[in-house]
Design a protein around this motif. Structure first.
Motif, PDB file in Angstrom:
ATOM      1  N   GLU A  56      -0.550   6.355   6.086  1.00 25.44           N
ATOM      2  CA  GLU A  56      -0.483   5.890   4.698  1.00 25.44           C
ATOM      3  C   GLU A  56       0.324   4.592   4.603  1.00 25.44           C
ATOM      4  O   GLU A  56      -0.059   3.664   3.882  1.00 25.44           O
ATOM      5  N   LYS A  90       1.575   4.712  -3.448  1.00 27.43           N
ATOM      6  CA  LYS A  90       0.781   5.246  -2.340  1.00 27.43           C
ATOM      7  C   LYS A  90      -0.710   5.320  -2.662  1.00 27.43           C
ATOM      8  O   LYS A  90      -1.543   4.983  -1.850  1.00 27.43           O
ATOM      9  N   GLY A  91      -1.078   5.722  -3.835  1.00 27.20           N
ATOM     10  CA  GLY A  91      -2.486   5.890  -4.175  1.00 27.20           C
ATOM     11  C   GLY A  91      -3.120   4.703  -4.876  1.00 27.20           C
ATOM     12  O   GLY A  91      -4.248   4.801  -5.354  1.00 27.20           O
ATOM     13  N   SER A  93      -5.035   1.196  -5.686  1.00 21.60           N
ATOM     14  CA  SER A  93      -6.174   0.492  -5.103  1.00 21.60           C
ATOM     15  C   SER A  93      -5.749  -0.913  -4.664  1.00 21.60           C
ATOM     16  O   SER A  93      -4.694  -1.421  -5.062  1.00 21.60           O
TER      17      SER A  93
END
Length: 120
Positions: A56, A90-91, A93
């Motif tokens: 990640e 973290k998530g 785009s």
């Protein structure tokens, strides 16, 4: 991003943490410092301890490097920048990270001039 533009070494990071100007956006913290004797902008990336697994962190770092690679030609030469990513980002785009990085760097005058503290 070419190695020439990478901020490397503990000393460079510590200097930015200690005397760099801080600017926060959603999920990111920017440290910006003007170093007059520098002939190229230097950019480094850092991650919060709780950010996640290595894949990640690496994925986010690859996106950020790609984003910065396109902006580096318009940056002021004497700026050193450290981008610290927090778990919230973290998530995100690619487009959202790009928008936040571009906003932060424009807001702090990195593209025209770097009106931040000079190295002492």
């Amino acid at each position: 991003m070419k190695r020439l533009y990478s901020l490397k070494g503990r000393r460079g990071f510590q200097e930015l943490f200690k005397s760099g100007y801080r600017f926060r956006t959603k999920g990111m913290l920017f440290y910006i410092l003007s170093v007059p004797e520098s002939d190229v902008p230097k950019i480094g990336f850092s991650f919060e301890r709780r950010f996640g697994k290595a894949f990640e962190r690496n994925h986010t770092k690859r996106m950020a490097r790609s984003i910065v690679r396109g902006m580096i030609s318009g940056m002021k030469k004497d700026c050193h920048i450290l981008i610290r990513f927090y778990e919230v980002s973290k998530g995100m785009s690619y487009q959202e990270i790009e928008r936040l990085i571009r906003f932060a760097l424009k807001k702090n005058g990195v593209f025209n001039e770097c009106p931040i503290r000079e190295k002492q």
